[in-house]
Design an enzyme around this catalytic site. Sequence first.
Site, PDB file in Angstrom:
ATOM      1  N   ASN A  35      16.089  78.665  67.641  1.00 29.97           N
ATOM      2  CA  ASN A  35      17.586  79.695  67.882  1.00 29.97           C
ATOM      3  C   ASN A  35      18.328  78.594  66.927  1.00 29.97           C
ATOM      4  OD1 ASN A  35      16.577  81.135  69.897  1.00 29.97           O
ATOM      5  ND2 ASN A  35      17.279  80.601  71.371  1.00 29.97           N
ATOM      6  N   ARG A 104      18.822  90.419  68.095  1.00 30.23           N
ATOM      7  CA  ARG A 104      20.340  90.173  67.939  1.00 30.23           C
ATOM      8  C   ARG A 104      21.122  88.843  67.354  1.00 30.23           C
ATOM      9  NH1 ARG A 104      23.774  90.909  72.323  1.00 30.23           N
ATOM     10  NH2 ARG A 104      24.802  88.620  73.212  1.00 30.23           N
ATOM     11  N   ARG A 133      23.761  92.227  77.280  1.00 32.22           N
ATOM     12  CA  ARG A 133      23.691  91.614  77.085  1.00 32.22           C
ATOM     13  C   ARG A 133      24.445  91.876  75.584  1.00 32.22           C
ATOM     14  NH1 ARG A 133      18.630  88.152  74.034  1.00 32.22           N
ATOM     15  NH2 ARG A 133      20.161  86.625  73.945  1.00 32.22           N
ATOM     16  N   VAL A 341      21.693  83.624  84.216  1.00 35.38           N
ATOM     17  CA  VAL A 341      22.164  83.847  82.827  1.00 35.38           C
ATOM     18  C   VAL A 341      22.099  85.403  82.406  1.00 35.38           C
ATOM     19  CG1 VAL A 341      22.133  83.665  80.713  1.00 35.38           C
ATOM     20  CG2 VAL A 341      21.488  81.262  82.892  1.00 35.38           C
TER      21      VAL A 341
END
Length: 457
Positions: A35, A104, A133, A341
Amino acid sequence: MSSVLKNIKNIKTPHLEVKGGRPLSGYLEVGGAKNSALVLLAASLLTQETIEISNVPKLTDIDVMTEILQKIGVKISKNVHKINLRAQYIQNVDLPYELVHSLRASFFCIGPLLSRVGKAKVPLPGGCEIGARPLDEHIKGLKALGAKIFIEGGIVNAYISNKSNRLKGTKIIFKYPSVGATETVLMAACLAKGKTKIINAAKEPEIKDLTNMLNTMGAKIKGAGTSEITIEGVDSLKGCSYSVMPDRIEAGTFLIAAAITRSNLLIGPVIIDHLTSLLKKLKESGCKILKEGCFIRLIAKDIKGVDITTGPYPAFPTDLQAPFMALMTTANGTSTIKETVFENRMQHISQLKKLGARIILTKNSAHIQGVNQLDGSILEGSDLRSSAAIILASLAAKGKSTIYGLNHLDRGYENLEQKFNNAGSHIIRKNQTIFGKDLKFNQSGAEDNQNIEPKAA
Ligand code: UD1
């Protein structure tokens, strides 16, 4: 048999065969953080000079990101875990749909493109299907900095309409500490005119990693790692060399692997502080944890059920929720795992149940009753972390498991099966073709394929 399968001539179905039920030993090596690496690659768009990034994991997500950057005009050279990027001339601000829709993180290009050349056209991206999202916070942040944005035909069109062709610093208050939106605004604001303040910023370590690289490039950012970040805009940024931090999610997956196989394993390199919430829960469940410099030794015998609730950092990471659930299916007693989340991140439950796990899902909470033994089965990962979870459960399960859906796994774990095999597991990757007409495998030792319904993609 799936109707999709009937109509397709032949399908390549790479899969893993895991012979589980044996403890692991030795060492599991942790690579660079996926990430972080993805956003650092996008940040290379902010300068005309060369950015050299090392400790980049070899993953399909990284390949897609570099392909997108090449299409924009970035010159890229790769050498194993090192990538050199030079965005001297940006030829194209129109990102290719066919690449963006699968990643994404490709949306990270919008901030740097806007602040460097004043415009960007980015298709709404894809990624793991773990919830809606939305991108509203990213867009709200860029608009606050002065960008004009409209969405048409699934494309986000962004441009600057003032004479100086420059974004303007401002105060931005996020309604939720979104990791991606914080990163988007950070990259856009560092070349804006004046000061930007982000309130309720994400505090994840990846934010600090990005800030460290941007500051090495000449940006003036303070407060990363806290909920209030200040960015003093500068006129330009320069090249630099930067090494990606260790992947805390891969490290966490390995720690849980040690626990679920009741092993004694050394894991690293890690930044131990990044793993505080996980280590606390592993200790609570009965694991012995020894810190050895930037390595952690985990020794597991009996595991007891503990409860977790995911949340923004420093709370328990949502990316480790699925692997931790796999562990809890083998624990003594019960546990409750609450996901706060993402709203659709419990797809691994059906797969864990195939192995014999006892789980009841109520809204976003999974109630787990540990079982004495999991038994091998035929499984399919539906997203990156659920794939990791079912591999961990298969390592613990008695007998053979066959795992499909490796396209998800390969997005985020480099050579996972090789790393586990170096520590004593028995995993084989097979590339098999199913022929739609007669549904026979093209390898000797044909499998029982009654339960296999691979996705057409
Ligand atoms: C990043 C990570 C992902 C991790 C997640 C949470 C990358 C490439 N991916 O994803 O692995 O699981 O952080 O730690 O770094 N949200 C909005 N509006 C927005 C943006 C987000 O409502 O504009 C919501 C999301 O739907 C989600 C929550 O905020 O419910 C968290 O999302 P966010 O922190 O943005 O995660 P990502 O950056 O997508």
